[in-house]
Design a protein around this motif. Structure first.
Motif, PDB file in Angstrom:
ATOM      1  N   ASN A   1      21.033 103.702  67.247  1.00  0.00           N
ATOM      2  CA  ASN A   1      21.747 103.128  68.531  1.00  0.00           C
ATOM      3  C   ASN A   1      22.772 103.667  69.230  1.00  0.00           C
ATOM      4  O   ASN A   1      22.826 103.894  70.308  1.00  0.00           O
ATOM      5  CB  ASN A   1      21.807 101.481  68.217  1.00  0.00           C
ATOM      6  CG  ASN A   1      20.731 100.904  68.559  1.00  0.00           C
ATOM      7  OD1 ASN A   1      20.039 100.561  69.382  1.00  0.00           O
ATOM      8  ND2 ASN A   1      20.101 100.587  67.340  1.00  0.00           N
ATOM      9  N   LEU A   2      23.734 104.328  68.381  1.00  0.00           N
ATOM     10  CA  LEU A   2      24.925 105.033  68.867  1.00  0.00           C
ATOM     11  C   LEU A   2      24.260 106.433  69.301  1.00  0.00           C
ATOM     12  O   LEU A   2      24.805 106.932  70.500  1.00  0.00           O
ATOM     13  CB  LEU A   2      25.751 105.305  67.950  1.00  0.00           C
ATOM     14  CG  LEU A   2      26.824 104.002  67.416  1.00  0.00           C
ATOM     15  CD1 LEU A   2      27.472 104.434  66.197  1.00  0.00           C
ATOM     16  CD2 LEU A   2      27.776 103.739  68.576  1.00  0.00           C
ATOM     17  N   LYS A   3      23.564 107.038  68.917  1.00  0.00           N
ATOM     18  CA  LYS A   3      23.101 108.558  69.329  1.00  0.00           C
ATOM     19  C   LYS A   3      22.485 108.353  70.662  1.00  0.00           C
ATOM     20  O   LYS A   3      22.236 109.210  71.638  1.00  0.00           O
ATOM     21  CB  LYS A   3      21.862 109.001  68.392  1.00  0.00           C
ATOM     22  CG  LYS A   3      22.609 109.511  67.085  1.00  0.00           C
ATOM     23  CD  LYS A   3      21.605 110.091  65.920  1.00  0.00           C
ATOM     24  CE  LYS A   3      22.208 110.663  64.859  1.00  0.00           C
ATOM     25  NZ  LYS A   3      21.126 111.121  63.959  1.00  0.00           N
ATOM     26  N   ALA A   4      21.534 107.067  70.906  1.00  0.00           N
ATOM     27  CA  ALA A   4      20.982 106.719  72.195  1.00  0.00           C
ATOM     28  C   ALA A   4      21.889 106.411  73.211  1.00  0.00           C
ATOM     29  O   ALA A   4      21.628 106.359  74.512  1.00  0.00           O
ATOM     30  CB  ALA A   4      19.639 105.926  71.784  1.00  0.00           C
ATOM     31  N   GLY A   5      23.281 106.096  72.771  1.00  0.00           N
ATOM     32  CA  GLY A   5      24.037 105.268  73.819  1.00  0.00           C
ATOM     33  C   GLY A   5      24.746 106.468  74.619  1.00  0.00           C
ATOM     34  O   GLY A   5      24.689 107.606  74.438  1.00  0.00           O
ATOM     35  N   PRO A   6      25.571 105.738  75.597  1.00  0.00           N
ATOM     36  CA  PRO A   6      26.288 106.598  76.511  1.00  0.00           C
ATOM     37  C   PRO A   6      27.380 107.402  75.930  1.00  0.00           C
ATOM     38  O   PRO A   6      27.811 108.551  76.356  1.00  0.00           O
ATOM     39  CB  PRO A   6      26.414 105.819  77.496  1.00  0.00           C
ATOM     40  CG  PRO A   6      26.663 104.383  77.103  1.00  0.00           C
ATOM     41  CD  PRO A   6      25.770 104.421  75.852  1.00  0.00           C
ATOM     42  N   VAL A   7      27.840 107.012  74.980  1.00  0.00           N
ATOM     43  CA  VAL A   7      29.208 107.547  74.305  1.00  0.00           C
ATOM     44  C   VAL A   7      28.553 108.402  73.126  1.00  0.00           C
ATOM     45  O   VAL A   7      28.149 107.794  72.238  1.00  0.00           O
ATOM     46  CB  VAL A   7      30.167 106.601  74.055  1.00  0.00           C
ATOM     47  CG1 VAL A   7      31.233 107.168  73.363  1.00  0.00           C
ATOM     48  CG2 VAL A   7      30.439 105.661  75.151  1.00  0.00           C
ATOM     49  N   LYS A   8      28.949 109.514  73.057  1.00  0.00           N
ATOM     50  CA  LYS A   8      28.654 110.444  71.853  1.00  0.00           C
ATOM     51  C   LYS A   8      29.658 110.381  70.762  1.00  0.00           C
ATOM     52  O   LYS A   8      31.000 110.620  71.054  1.00  0.00           O
ATOM     53  CB  LYS A   8      28.340 111.769  72.202  1.00  0.00           C
ATOM     54  CG  LYS A   8      27.397 111.869  73.118  1.00  0.00           C
ATOM     55  CD  LYS A   8      26.034 111.298  72.699  1.00  0.00           C
ATOM     56  CE  LYS A   8      24.757 111.480  73.820  1.00  0.00           C
ATOM     57  NZ  LYS A   8      24.022 110.343  73.488  1.00  0.00           N
ATOM     58  N   VAL A   9      29.302 110.069  69.438  1.00  0.00           N
ATOM     59  CA  VAL A   9      30.090 109.774  68.469  1.00  0.00           C
ATOM     60  C   VAL A   9      29.871 110.822  67.329  1.00  0.00           C
ATOM     61  O   VAL A   9      28.697 110.893  66.992  1.00  0.00           O
ATOM     62  CB  VAL A   9      30.656 108.417  68.057  1.00  0.00           C
ATOM     63  CG1 VAL A   9      31.148 107.649  69.107  1.00  0.00           C
ATOM     64  CG2 VAL A   9      29.344 107.774  67.412  1.00  0.00           C
ATOM     65  N   GLU A  10      30.802 111.217  66.636  1.00  0.00           N
ATOM     66  CA  GLU A  10      30.486 112.020  65.187  1.00  0.00           C
ATOM     67  C   GLU A  10      30.019 111.185  64.313  1.00  0.00           C
ATOM     68  O   GLU A  10      30.240 109.924  64.169  1.00  0.00           O
ATOM     69  CB  GLU A  10      31.814 112.674  64.749  1.00  0.00           C
ATOM     70  CG  GLU A  10      32.165 113.929  65.671  1.00  0.00           C
ATOM     71  CD  GLU A  10      33.555 114.637  65.300  1.00  0.00           C
ATOM     72  OE1 GLU A  10      33.813 114.107  64.197  1.00  0.00           O
ATOM     73  OE2 GLU A  10      34.064 115.374  65.958  1.00  0.00           O
ATOM     74  N   THR A  11      29.123 111.574  63.223  1.00  0.00           N
ATOM     75  CA  THR A  11      28.685 110.904  62.289  1.00  0.00           C
ATOM     76  C   THR A  11      29.883 109.945  61.423  1.00  0.00           C
ATOM     77  O   THR A  11      29.454 108.679  61.045  1.00  0.00           O
ATOM     78  CB  THR A  11      28.076 111.663  61.228  1.00  0.00           C
ATOM     79  OG1 THR A  11      26.938 112.484  61.793  1.00  0.00           O
ATOM     80  CG2 THR A  11      27.183 111.006  60.130  1.00  0.00           C
ATOM     81  N   ALA A  12      30.873 110.641  61.228  1.00  0.00           N
ATOM     82  CA  ALA A  12      31.869 109.831  60.625  1.00  0.00           C
ATOM     83  C   ALA A  12      32.245 108.675  61.265  1.00  0.00           C
ATOM     84  O   ALA A  12      32.458 107.595  60.789  1.00  0.00           O
ATOM     85  CB  ALA A  12      33.058 110.750  60.087  1.00  0.00           C
TER      86      ALA A  12
END
Length: 170
Positions: free
Chosen positions: A137-148
């Protein structure tokens, strides 16, 4: 999505349940005018019987009907009996969408739905599957975050994974 005769949207989180219910309604209604085909019987005291009657009645102004009842778990087995009876010989010009919640959905209704339609689980996954769900869900979201960072967010959310969606759609 090809419309089934009936859907039961179930889940343990009211936010995810409502999201999946609304998504299913939107997909089933499609490009048709909801004012003409959508009938929400949630507040009707005899909603299961009214849904069965409405589904069995030919539509006057539109080629089909979409009937919705939220929190179907508030009805006992006797109250859902007309709906179970309808599902023995359903009409293909009507789709009934039931939202879980309000209590436990009577087992005979769940069995009838499994035979005639589709049960959709809108619950949050458990254990490692929850981590994958949050990361996806984070990957599909508008904000990109690193795995950690994503794993830290998942740890912070814990049992309340449904709170992720409002964070992503601020």
């Amino acid at each position: 999505m090809s419309a089934e005769v009936i859907y039961l949207i179930k889940g343990d989180d009211p936010i995810l349940l409502a999201q999946e219910l609304n998504l299913t309604i939107d997909e089933v209604v499609g490009p048709d005018d909801p004012a003409l085909i959508l009938e929400d019987l949630t507040l009707h005291d005899e909603a299961p019987a009214a849904a069965a009657e409405s589904a069995a009645t030919p539509s006057f102004l539109a080629p089909r009907r979409v009937i919705v009842i939220r929190e179907v778990g508030r009805f006992n087995a006797a109250a859902v009996a007309p709906l179970i009876e309808y599902l023995e010989t359903p009409v293909d010009t009507a789709t009934i969408i039931l939202g879980g919640g309000g209590g436990t959905v009577p087992a005979p209704l769940v069995k009838a739905i499994q035979k005639a339609g589709r049960v959709v689980d809108a619950g949050t996954p458990r254990g490692k599957a929850r981590t994958s769900w949050v990361l996806d869900n984070l990957k599909a979201g508008p904000v990109k975050v690193e795995t950690a960072a994503a794993k830290r967010i998942e740890q912070h959310l814990g049992e309340f994974s449904a709170r992720l969606e409002p964070l992503l759609n601020i």
